[in-house]
Design a protein around this motif. Structure first.
Motif, PDB file in Angstrom:
ATOM      1  N   ILE A  48       0.830  -1.204   0.000  1.00  7.97           N
ATOM      2  CA  ILE A  48       0.000   0.000   0.000  1.00  7.97           C
ATOM      3  C   ILE A  48       0.864   1.254   0.000  1.00  7.97           C
ATOM      4  O   ILE A  48       0.534   2.256  -0.640  1.00  7.97           O
ATOM      5  CB  ILE A  48      -0.926   0.011   1.229  1.00  7.97           C
ATOM      6  CG1 ILE A  48      -1.867  -1.200   1.201  1.00  7.97           C
ATOM      7  CG2 ILE A  48      -1.726   1.303   1.292  1.00  7.97           C
ATOM      8  CD1 ILE A  48      -2.799  -1.247   0.031  1.00  7.97           C
ATOM      9  N   VAL A  49       1.985   1.212   0.715  1.00 12.46           N
ATOM     10  CA  VAL A  49       2.884   2.370   0.760  1.00 12.46           C
ATOM     11  C   VAL A  49       3.422   2.676  -0.639  1.00 12.46           C
ATOM     12  O   VAL A  49       3.498   3.841  -1.044  1.00 12.46           O
ATOM     13  CB  VAL A  49       4.046   2.125   1.746  1.00 12.46           C
ATOM     14  CG1 VAL A  49       5.048   3.267   1.693  1.00 12.46           C
ATOM     15  CG2 VAL A  49       3.514   1.973   3.162  1.00 12.46           C
ATOM     16  N   GLY A  50       3.782   1.643  -1.390  1.00 12.55           N
ATOM     17  CA  GLY A  50       4.267   1.831  -2.754  1.00 12.55           C
ATOM     18  C   GLY A  50       3.217   2.469  -3.643  1.00 12.55           C
ATOM     19  O   GLY A  50       3.512   3.383  -4.427  1.00 12.55           O
ATOM     20  N   PHE A  68      -3.226   6.426   4.738  1.00 11.42           N
ATOM     21  CA  PHE A  68      -4.361   6.311   5.666  1.00 11.42           C
ATOM     22  C   PHE A  68      -5.621   5.829   4.957  1.00 11.42           C
ATOM     23  O   PHE A  68      -6.267   4.869   5.392  1.00 11.42           O
ATOM     24  CB  PHE A  68      -4.618   7.665   6.333  1.00 11.42           C
ATOM     25  CG  PHE A  68      -5.719   7.633   7.357  1.00 11.42           C
ATOM     26  CD1 PHE A  68      -5.485   7.132   8.627  1.00 11.42           C
ATOM     27  CD2 PHE A  68      -6.988   8.086   7.046  1.00 11.42           C
ATOM     28  CE1 PHE A  68      -6.505   7.089   9.572  1.00 11.42           C
ATOM     29  CE2 PHE A  68      -8.017   8.048   7.981  1.00 11.42           C
ATOM     30  CZ  PHE A  68      -7.770   7.550   9.245  1.00 11.42           C
ATOM     31  N   LEU A  69      -5.961   6.470   3.836  1.00 13.14           N
ATOM     32  CA  LEU A  69      -7.215   6.153   3.147  1.00 13.14           C
ATOM     33  C   LEU A  69      -7.205   4.743   2.541  1.00 13.14           C
ATOM     34  O   LEU A  69      -8.196   4.006   2.647  1.00 13.14           O
ATOM     35  CB  LEU A  69      -7.483   7.188   2.050  1.00 13.14           C
ATOM     36  CG  LEU A  69      -7.793   8.613   2.530  1.00 13.14           C
ATOM     37  CD1 LEU A  69      -7.977   9.544   1.340  1.00 13.14           C
ATOM     38  CD2 LEU A  69      -9.034   8.621   3.416  1.00 13.14           C
ATOM     39  N   LEU A  70      -6.092   4.358   1.903  1.00 15.01           N
ATOM     40  CA  LEU A  70      -6.030   3.049   1.243  1.00 15.01           C
ATOM     41  C   LEU A  70      -6.003   1.897   2.245  1.00 15.01           C
ATOM     42  O   LEU A  70      -6.399   0.768   1.915  1.00 15.01           O
ATOM     43  CB  LEU A  70      -4.796   2.977   0.339  1.00 15.01           C
ATOM     44  CG  LEU A  70      -4.782   3.918  -0.869  1.00 15.01           C
ATOM     45  CD1 LEU A  70      -3.481   3.760  -1.644  1.00 15.01           C
ATOM     46  CD2 LEU A  70      -5.974   3.636  -1.780  1.00 15.01           C
ATOM     47  N   ASN A  71      -5.545   2.165   3.458  1.00 14.64           N
ATOM     48  CA  ASN A  71      -5.485   1.103   4.469  1.00 14.64           C
ATOM     49  C   ASN A  71      -6.795   0.907   5.229  1.00 14.64           C
ATOM     50  O   ASN A  71      -6.975  -0.130   5.880  1.00 14.64           O
ATOM     51  CB  ASN A  71      -4.361   1.384   5.475  1.00 14.64           C
ATOM     52  CG  ASN A  71      -3.021   0.848   5.012  1.00 14.64           C
ATOM     53  OD1 ASN A  71      -2.846  -0.347   4.802  1.00 14.64           O
ATOM     54  ND2 ASN A  71      -2.062   1.744   4.828  1.00 14.64           N
ATOM     55  N   LEU A  72      -7.701   1.880   5.148  1.00 10.40           N
ATOM     56  CA  LEU A  72      -8.953   1.789   5.906  1.00 10.40           C
ATOM     57  C   LEU A  72      -9.743   0.502   5.622  1.00 10.40           C
ATOM     58  O   LEU A  72     -10.194  -0.169   6.563  1.00 10.40           O
ATOM     59  CB  LEU A  72      -9.828   3.022   5.631  1.00 10.40           C
ATOM     60  CG  LEU A  72      -9.404   4.322   6.336  1.00 10.40           C
ATOM     61  CD1 LEU A  72     -10.331   5.466   5.918  1.00 10.40           C
ATOM     62  CD2 LEU A  72      -9.431   4.135   7.849  1.00 10.40           C
ATOM     63  N   PHE A  76     -10.622  -2.734   8.419  1.00  5.78           N
ATOM     64  CA  PHE A  76     -11.939  -3.332   8.650  1.00  5.78           C
ATOM     65  C   PHE A  76     -11.899  -4.841   8.410  1.00  5.78           C
ATOM     66  O   PHE A  76     -12.438  -5.628   9.200  1.00  5.78           O
ATOM     67  CB  PHE A  76     -12.972  -2.678   7.726  1.00  5.78           C
ATOM     68  CG  PHE A  76     -14.350  -3.262   7.854  1.00  5.78           C
ATOM     69  CD1 PHE A  76     -15.141  -2.977   8.961  1.00  5.78           C
ATOM     70  CD2 PHE A  76     -14.848  -4.127   6.881  1.00  5.78           C
ATOM     71  CE1 PHE A  76     -16.415  -3.534   9.085  1.00  5.78           C
ATOM     72  CE2 PHE A  76     -16.108  -4.679   6.998  1.00  5.78           C
ATOM     73  CZ  PHE A  76     -16.905  -4.382   8.105  1.00  5.78           C
ATOM     74  N   ILE A  77     -11.221  -5.258   7.330  1.00  9.22           N
ATOM     75  CA  ILE A  77     -11.083  -6.694   7.037  1.00  9.22           C
ATOM     76  C   ILE A  77     -10.294  -7.383   8.148  1.00  9.22           C
ATOM     77  O   ILE A  77     -10.628  -8.482   8.594  1.00  9.22           O
ATOM     78  CB  ILE A  77     -10.401  -6.911   5.676  1.00  9.22           C
ATOM     79  CG1 ILE A  77     -11.290  -6.396   4.544  1.00  9.22           C
ATOM     80  CG2 ILE A  77     -10.080  -8.395   5.462  1.00  9.22           C
ATOM     81  CD1 ILE A  77     -10.599  -6.354   3.192  1.00  9.22           C
ATOM     82  N   GLY A  78      -9.229  -6.724   8.618  1.00 12.58           N
ATOM     83  CA  GLY A  78      -8.436  -7.279   9.708  1.00 12.58           C
ATOM     84  C   GLY A  78      -9.251  -7.448  10.970  1.00 12.58           C
ATOM     85  O   GLY A  78      -9.073  -8.420  11.713  1.00 12.58           O
ATOM     86  N   TYR A  79     -10.159  -6.510  11.216  1.00 10.68           N
ATOM     87  CA  TYR A  79     -11.061  -6.615  12.377  1.00 10.68           C
ATOM     88  C   TYR A  79     -11.935  -7.859  12.267  1.00 10.68           C
ATOM     89  O   TYR A  79     -12.127  -8.595  13.244  1.00 10.68           O
ATOM     90  CB  TYR A  79     -11.923  -5.353  12.463  1.00 10.68           C
ATOM     91  CG  TYR A  79     -13.015  -5.421  13.508  1.00 10.68           C
ATOM     92  CD1 TYR A  79     -12.721  -5.280  14.858  1.00 10.68           C
ATOM     93  CD2 TYR A  79     -14.333  -5.629  13.133  1.00 10.68           C
ATOM     94  CE1 TYR A  79     -13.724  -5.351  15.819  1.00 10.68           C
ATOM     95  CE2 TYR A  79     -15.344  -5.699  14.074  1.00 10.68           C
ATOM     96  CZ  TYR A  79     -15.035  -5.557  15.422  1.00 10.68           C
ATOM     97  OH  TYR A  79     -16.021  -5.643  16.371  1.00 10.68           O
ATOM     98  N   LYS A  80     -12.439  -8.112  11.068  1.00  6.34           N
ATOM     99  CA  LYS A  80     -13.316  -9.274  10.853  1.00  6.34           C
ATOM    100  C   LYS A  80     -12.534 -10.591  10.868  1.00  6.34           C
ATOM    101  O   LYS A  80     -12.989 -11.601  11.404  1.00  6.34           O
ATOM    102  CB  LYS A  80     -14.041  -9.137   9.510  1.00  6.34           C
ATOM    103  CG  LYS A  80     -15.035  -7.999   9.452  1.00  6.34           C
ATOM    104  CD  LYS A  80     -16.225  -8.257  10.340  1.00  6.34           C
ATOM    105  CE  LYS A  80     -17.294  -7.188  10.165  1.00  6.34           C
ATOM    106  NZ  LYS A  80     -18.461  -7.426  11.059  1.00  6.34           N
ATOM    107  N   GLY A 141      -1.705  -2.761   4.631  1.00  8.76           N
ATOM    108  CA  GLY A 141      -2.806  -3.714   4.498  1.00  8.76           C
ATOM    109  C   GLY A 141      -2.558  -4.830   3.500  1.00  8.76           C
ATOM    110  O   GLY A 141      -3.424  -5.686   3.304  1.00  8.76           O
ATOM    111  N   THR A 142      -1.373  -4.856   2.880  1.00  5.14           N
ATOM    112  CA  THR A 142      -1.098  -5.870   1.865  1.00  5.14           C
ATOM    113  C   THR A 142      -1.198  -7.284   2.425  1.00  5.14           C
ATOM    114  O   THR A 142      -1.723  -8.181   1.768  1.00  5.14           O
ATOM    115  CB  THR A 142       0.312  -5.657   1.262  1.00  5.14           C
ATOM    116  OG1 THR A 142       0.440  -4.310   0.840  1.00  5.14           O
ATOM    117  CG2 THR A 142       0.517  -6.567   0.064  1.00  5.14           C
ATOM    118  N   GLU A 143      -0.687  -7.480   3.631  1.00  5.10           N
ATOM    119  CA  GLU A 143      -0.730  -8.818   4.219  1.00  5.10           C
ATOM    120  C   GLU A 143      -2.159  -9.255   4.495  1.00  5.10           C
ATOM    121  O   GLU A 143      -2.512 -10.432   4.324  1.00  5.10           O
ATOM    122  CB  GLU A 143       0.099  -8.860   5.505  1.00  5.10           C
ATOM    123  CG  GLU A 143       1.594  -8.834   5.250  1.00  5.10           C
ATOM    124  CD  GLU A 143       2.394  -9.187   6.492  1.00  5.10           C
ATOM    125  OE1 GLU A 143       1.993 -10.106   7.212  1.00  5.10           O
ATOM    126  OE2 GLU A 143       3.421  -8.548   6.733  1.00  5.10           O
TER     127      GLU A 143
END
Length: 291
Positions: A48-50, A68-72, A76-80, A141-143
């Protein structure tokens, strides 16, 4: 990735505060490596940083905004998929990273030497990410994306991340230059190795399993010559049905050669299996004095 802290509600206030401080330090270190070494020299990170670096280059908006925006969605997916604590620690890390990159954006870079920027930028990125992962969060969020795709494709998480980053570095070759793209790949490799050092520790431990007909002699030799405690496990051969004693032992990587020498000197036909361990806690792992 974040499962080690899912039950962090049971931690004391001091432990939680320490974890927050370490995530803060990790995110700031990452921001320093990104804004004061890599980005000024058009060297990229993966994930995501790239993507954020490429978008920032075209649109002129600070990298932190895109991070910040692209990881949001992935928070949420990580929370689930992983849990509430992972989502909270990841949100904290990404927010600190986003703010820090904006604040550092107009500061003079450390160096304009492309090789130095690549090496030390990769080190700082790996150190920052490693600290955040070690204390339960993540900065990209790539992982999380890879874990999601892993369930629907035949590829492993590592392979998916590799494919994503190859695509990003290829785009970087067109956006910047192919030289910058190759330096970006080098920085990413250095960062990945640094992450391993921070997460696994400098003194990486190894598990040892030994099967032999003279198991007690080997066990005694390990205790006498290596100073490590051993545990005898009881096993049964599936093919022969014979009962066997199995040695289980934990050593450091520096002791691996000595362990092989001990086993070989007593039983050249012994079965010896050595594997990596990311963390050892409890028990009596400390080495005994050898007289």
């Amino acid at each position: 990735m974040g499962q080690s802290v899912i039950h962090s509600a049971k931690l004391s206030v001091g432990q939680i505060a320490y974890r927050v401080i370490m995530i803060f330090i990790g995110a700031v270190i990452f921001a320093f490596g990104l804004e004061l070494l890599l980005v000024p020299n058009n060297v990229m990170d993966g994930g995501i940083v790239g993507v954020s670096i490429i978008l920032s280059h075209f649109l002129g908006i600070p990298i932190g905004v895109f991070i910040f925006l692209l990881n949001l969605p992935f928070i949420f997916i990580g929370y689930k998929q992983i849990g509430k604590t992972f989502a909270l620690t990841t949100s904290l890390g990404i927010t600190i990273l986003s703010v820090a990159t904006v604040l550092l954006h107009h500061i003079e870079p450390f160096t304009q030497d492309l090789l130095l920027a690549t090496i030390f930028g990769g080190i700082l990125l790996g150190l920052g990410v490693g600290l955040v992962i070690r204390y339960g969060g993540c900065l990209d969020g790539t992982e999380v994306m890879a874990i999601l795709f892993n369930k629907k494709t035949p590829f492993s998480v590592g392979e998916i991340i590799l494919f994503i980053n190859i695509a990003i570095f290829t785009i970087a070759g067109f956006v910047f230059t192919w030289e910058q793209a190759m330096y970006s790949a080098v920085a990413y490799y250095i960062a990945s190795k640094m992450i391993d050092i921070v997460v696994l520790g400098m003194e990486e431990s190894k598990s040892v399993y030994i099967i032999s007909d003279v198991i007690e002699d080997i066990g005694q030799a390990i205790m006498d010559r290596l100073g490590r405690g051993v545990t005898y496990l009881h096993g049964e051969g599936a093919y022969t049905g014979n009962n066997k004693k199995v040695i289980f032992c934990v050593i450091t990587r520096l002791e691996e050669s000595k362990m092989k020498e001990i086993v070989r000197s007593i039983d050249t036909h012994a079965f010896l299996a050595i594997g990596n361990i990311s963390e050892v806690r409890g028990g009596r792992f400390k080495k005994k004095d050898i007289h």
